[in-house]
Design an enzyme around this catalytic site. Structure first.
Site: not given
Length: 331
Positions: A151, A178
């Site tokens: 990310d 996530h």
């Protein structure tokens, strides 16, 4: 001697991840484990002229035990990949069982190792690992990490396409979890500083949150992010090794961790996130793992709304992971 282990080494993430770890000069032994093909992957990598000795193991003949014994670092990409139309949560029932069994092996054979969890859904698999280790009395919150580095990598790449900065120099804190709306990019804290308009902020946020879908769609049923995930996993593994083996200080990386790992910083974050026990924030690494969990800092009004939306989803994900171990009759 520094032994690193990859559990799920023959898969789409596992193979490039193992390659990148073979190139890490801090690793002297690399053990690869999978249900198929890991000896072949090990043989292939062993021809690369770096010092790390590579061995491959399969389940028979105590393969998991032999792979894990004396491990310093364990990276877990094991599991099935996401397919079109499949959310990370859809992966839960399959991957949860895989992760549970691997965690049991870790508890029995390498309870002091640093454990890096890539297997999705990370929001739930990290609590699964923790609960298994707790059952065996060997859980150390400073040593279990959910790898959310992809990310951060995506945030650097995507924001640079707008700001025109060098993506290698860009740092965007990405907190939360996530998956989807639990991914909270803090664009207001980007470094080097850059001011985005609201339309850019919303577009970039959505792309960072759902960047994985781009890859799933582009691969047209052939899998999800593997190469970029491998690079992200190797990057985080390198940070762990630099802190715990080479003794480097001041290393800060976001990671999804148990907030009990830091009594002060963890408590501050826990208050900010309405009592969640797991959350991704900037963590400072040291010779024993997590040295400090940094507070979230000043959030914009938009980022506060993202946080509000993420908390219920994260709570559900965490509870699902915990319940998988504490009340397996539900599954």
């Amino acid at each position: 001697m520094v032994k690193a282990v990859v559990l799920g080494a023959a898969g789409g993430i596992g193979q490039p991840l193992s390659l990148l770890l073979k190139l890490n000069d801090a690793i002297t032994e690399l053990a690869l484990y999978d249900i198929v093909n890991s000896p072949g992957v090990a043989a292939d990598l062993s021809h690369i002229n770096t010092p790390a000795k590579v061995t491959g193991y399969l389940p028979p003949n105590d393969g998991l035990k032999n792979a894990l014994t004396n491990a310093h670092l364990i990276v877990i990409p094991a599991g099935v990949p996401r397919k079109p139309g499949m959310s990370r949560d859809d992966l839960f029932k399959i991957n949860a069982g895989i992760v549970r069994d691997l965690a049991t092996g870790i508890a029995n054979y390498s309870p002091d190792a640093y454990v890096l969890v890539i297997s999705n859904p990370v929001n739930s698999t990290v609590p699964i690992i923790a609960e298994v280790l707790k059952k065996h009395g060997v859980f150390n919150a400073k040593k279990v990490f959910g790898v959310t580095t992809l990310d951060i990598v995506r945030a650097s790449t995507f924001t640079s396409s707008v700001s025109r900065a060098d993506p290698r120099e860009v740092r965007v804190p990405v907190v939360g979890g996530h998956s989807g709306v639990t991914i909270i990019p803090l664009l207001s804290q980007i470094s080097p500083p850059h001011t985005f308009n609201q339309e850019e902020i919303e577009s970039l946020t959505k792309r960072i949150q759902f960047g994985g879908d781009e890859v799933v769609k582009a691969k047209d049923g052939a899998g999800s992010a593997t190469l970029s995930m491998a690079q992200a996993g190797a990057r985080f593994a390198t940070s762990i090794l630099n802190a715990t083996v080479k003794g480097e200080s001041g290393i800060v990386e976001p990671s999804y961790v148990c907030l009990d790992a830091d009594g002060v910083g963890g408590k501050q974050v826990r208050i900010a996130v309405n009592g969640l026990s797991y959350f991704s924030s900037n963590i400072e690494l040291g010779k024993n793992g997590i040295e400090k969990i940094h507070p979230l800092g000043d959030l914009s009004e938009y980022e506060n709304k993202l946080l509000e939306a993420a908390i219920p989803e994260l709570r559900t994900n965490i509870n699902k992971g915990v319940s998988f171990i504490t009340d397996e009759s539900k599954f």
